[in-house]
Design a protein around this motif. Sequence first.
Motif, PDB file in Angstrom:
ATOM      1  N   MET A   1       4.367  26.790 -18.356  1.00  0.00           N
ATOM      2  CA  MET A   1       4.134  28.205 -18.520  1.00  0.00           C
ATOM      3  C   MET A   1       5.023  28.996 -17.555  1.00  0.00           C
ATOM      4  SD  MET A   1       0.461  29.907 -18.684  1.00  0.00           S
ATOM      5  CE  MET A   1       0.105  31.495 -18.143  1.00  0.00           C
ATOM      6  N   PHE A   2       5.062  28.553 -16.310  1.00  0.00           N
ATOM      7  CA  PHE A   2       5.894  29.228 -15.307  1.00  0.00           C
ATOM      8  C   PHE A   2       7.364  29.173 -15.724  1.00  0.00           C
ATOM      9  CE2 PHE A   2       8.447  28.978 -11.397  1.00  0.00           C
ATOM     10  CZ  PHE A   2       8.152  30.214 -10.860  1.00  0.00           C
ATOM     11  N   ARG A   3       7.808  27.986 -16.139  1.00  0.00           N
ATOM     12  CA  ARG A   3       9.216  27.828 -16.513  1.00  0.00           C
ATOM     13  C   ARG A   3       9.587  28.700 -17.694  1.00  0.00           C
ATOM     14  NH1 ARG A   3      10.829  21.457 -16.246  1.00  0.00           N
ATOM     15  NH2 ARG A   3      10.594  21.205 -14.009  1.00  0.00           N
ATOM     16  N   SER A   4       8.659  28.885 -18.634  1.00  0.00           N
ATOM     17  CA  SER A   4       8.977  29.679 -19.822  1.00  0.00           C
ATOM     18  C   SER A   4       9.209  31.148 -19.470  1.00  0.00           C
ATOM     19  CB  SER A   4       7.858  29.553 -20.854  1.00  0.00           C
ATOM     20  OG  SER A   4       6.671  30.173 -20.393  1.00  0.00           O
ATOM     21  N   LYS A   5       8.697  31.597 -18.340  1.00  0.00           N
ATOM     22  CA  LYS A   5       8.879  32.988 -17.918  1.00  0.00           C
ATOM     23  C   LYS A   5      10.205  33.193 -17.188  1.00  0.00           C
ATOM     24  CE  LYS A   5       4.054  34.148 -17.848  1.00  0.00           C
ATOM     25  NZ  LYS A   5       4.024  34.745 -19.158  1.00  0.00           N
ATOM     26  N   MET A   6      10.856  32.115 -16.830  1.00  0.00           N
ATOM     27  CA  MET A   6      12.136  32.208 -16.121  1.00  0.00           C
ATOM     28  C   MET A   6      13.267  32.350 -17.133  1.00  0.00           C
ATOM     29  SD  MET A   6      11.334  31.963 -12.909  1.00  0.00           S
ATOM     30  CE  MET A   6      12.907  31.614 -12.149  1.00  0.00           C
ATOM     31  N   ALA A   9      17.181  28.050 -16.670  1.00  0.00           N
ATOM     32  CA  ALA A   9      16.603  26.747 -16.350  1.00  0.00           C
ATOM     33  C   ALA A   9      17.140  26.333 -14.984  1.00  0.00           C
ATOM     34  CB  ALA A   9      16.990  25.726 -17.405  1.00  0.00           C
ATOM     35  N   LEU A  10      16.239  26.077 -14.052  1.00  0.00           N
ATOM     36  CA  LEU A  10      16.619  25.708 -12.699  1.00  0.00           C
ATOM     37  C   LEU A  10      16.185  24.285 -12.407  1.00  0.00           C
ATOM     38  CD1 LEU A  10      15.334  28.935 -10.906  1.00  0.00           C
ATOM     39  CD2 LEU A  10      17.699  28.400 -11.484  1.00  0.00           C
ATOM     40  N   PRO A  11      16.801  23.656 -11.408  1.00  0.00           N
ATOM     41  CA  PRO A  11      16.332  22.335 -10.993  1.00  0.00           C
ATOM     42  C   PRO A  11      14.915  22.448 -10.433  1.00  0.00           C
ATOM     43  CG  PRO A  11      18.457  22.857  -9.982  1.00  0.00           C
ATOM     44  CD  PRO A  11      17.975  24.084 -10.663  1.00  0.00           C
ATOM     45  N   LEU A  12      14.156  21.393 -10.525  1.00  0.00           N
ATOM     46  CA  LEU A  12      12.764  21.371 -10.085  1.00  0.00           C
ATOM     47  C   LEU A  12      12.618  21.827  -8.634  1.00  0.00           C
ATOM     48  CD1 LEU A  12       9.971  20.767 -11.097  1.00  0.00           C
ATOM     49  CD2 LEU A  12      10.277  18.400 -10.403  1.00  0.00           C
ATOM     50  N   GLU A  13      13.572  21.474  -7.768  1.00  0.00           N
ATOM     51  CA  GLU A  13      13.508  21.869  -6.355  1.00  0.00           C
ATOM     52  C   GLU A  13      13.504  23.393  -6.206  1.00  0.00           C
ATOM     53  OE1 GLU A  13      16.673  19.917  -7.147  1.00  0.00           O
ATOM     54  OE2 GLU A  13      15.136  18.398  -7.448  1.00  0.00           O
ATOM     55  N   MET A  14      14.267  24.065  -7.071  1.00  0.00           N
ATOM     56  CA  MET A  14      14.336  25.521  -7.003  1.00  0.00           C
ATOM     57  C   MET A  14      12.993  26.147  -7.386  1.00  0.00           C
ATOM     58  SD  MET A  14      17.339  26.095  -5.895  1.00  0.00           S
ATOM     59  CE  MET A  14      17.708  27.793  -6.175  1.00  0.00           C
ATOM     60  N   TYR A  15      12.330  25.585  -8.395  1.00  0.00           N
ATOM     61  CA  TYR A  15      11.002  26.075  -8.765  1.00  0.00           C
ATOM     62  C   TYR A  15      10.043  25.876  -7.600  1.00  0.00           C
ATOM     63  CZ  TYR A  15      12.517  26.393 -13.629  1.00  0.00           C
ATOM     64  OH  TYR A  15      13.169  26.736 -14.779  1.00  0.00           O
ATOM     65  N   GLY A  16      10.175  24.761  -6.908  1.00  0.00           N
ATOM     66  CA  GLY A  16       9.349  24.493  -5.734  1.00  0.00           C
ATOM     67  C   GLY A  16       9.531  25.562  -4.673  1.00  0.00           C
ATOM     68  N   GLU A  17      10.770  25.972  -4.441  1.00  0.00           N
ATOM     69  CA  GLU A  17      11.044  27.020  -3.452  1.00  0.00           C
ATOM     70  C   GLU A  17      10.401  28.339  -3.867  1.00  0.00           C
ATOM     71  OE1 GLU A  17      15.006  27.678  -1.938  1.00  0.00           O
ATOM     72  OE2 GLU A  17      15.526  25.597  -2.405  1.00  0.00           O
ATOM     73  N   ILE A  18      10.502  28.654  -5.149  1.00  0.00           N
ATOM     74  CA  ILE A  18       9.928  29.906  -5.658  1.00  0.00           C
ATOM     75  C   ILE A  18       8.411  29.893  -5.492  1.00  0.00           C
ATOM     76  CG2 ILE A  18       9.513  31.265  -7.746  1.00  0.00           C
ATOM     77  CD1 ILE A  18      12.373  30.295  -8.659  1.00  0.00           C
ATOM     78  N   ILE A  19       7.786  28.803  -5.883  1.00  0.00           N
ATOM     79  CA  ILE A  19       6.328  28.704  -5.793  1.00  0.00           C
ATOM     80  C   ILE A  19       5.886  28.732  -4.339  1.00  0.00           C
ATOM     81  CG2 ILE A  19       4.366  27.172  -6.224  1.00  0.00           C
ATOM     82  CD1 ILE A  19       5.870  26.361  -8.852  1.00  0.00           C
ATOM     83  N   GLU A  20       6.593  28.048  -3.478  1.00  0.00           N
ATOM     84  CA  GLU A  20       6.270  28.065  -2.052  1.00  0.00           C
ATOM     85  C   GLU A  20       6.351  29.485  -1.496  1.00  0.00           C
ATOM     86  OE1 GLU A  20       8.071  26.132   1.991  1.00  0.00           O
ATOM     87  OE2 GLU A  20       8.081  24.906   0.175  1.00  0.00           O
ATOM     88  N   PHE A  21       7.363  30.234  -1.899  1.00  0.00           N
ATOM     89  CA  PHE A  21       7.514  31.618  -1.470  1.00  0.00           C
ATOM     90  C   PHE A  21       6.330  32.468  -1.951  1.00  0.00           C
ATOM     91  CE2 PHE A  21       9.008  35.957  -2.335  1.00  0.00           C
ATOM     92  CZ  PHE A  21       9.427  36.332  -1.072  1.00  0.00           C
TER      93      PHE A  21
END
Length: 49
Positions: A1-6, A9-21
Amino acid sequence: MFRSKMKDALPLEMYGEIIEFMFLHEDCIEFIAEVTEKYRQEQEKSKSA
């Protein structure tokens, strides 16, 4: 769901950084606490029923 709003397409590590932020923002922390409490209450109701 989160990825569909982006848009991109980013590497998984980048999504991790966004979620951590996101977890550093007070509004987000409060929302997570509310959702967690609601879930806990629903679980207690279903156990007692």
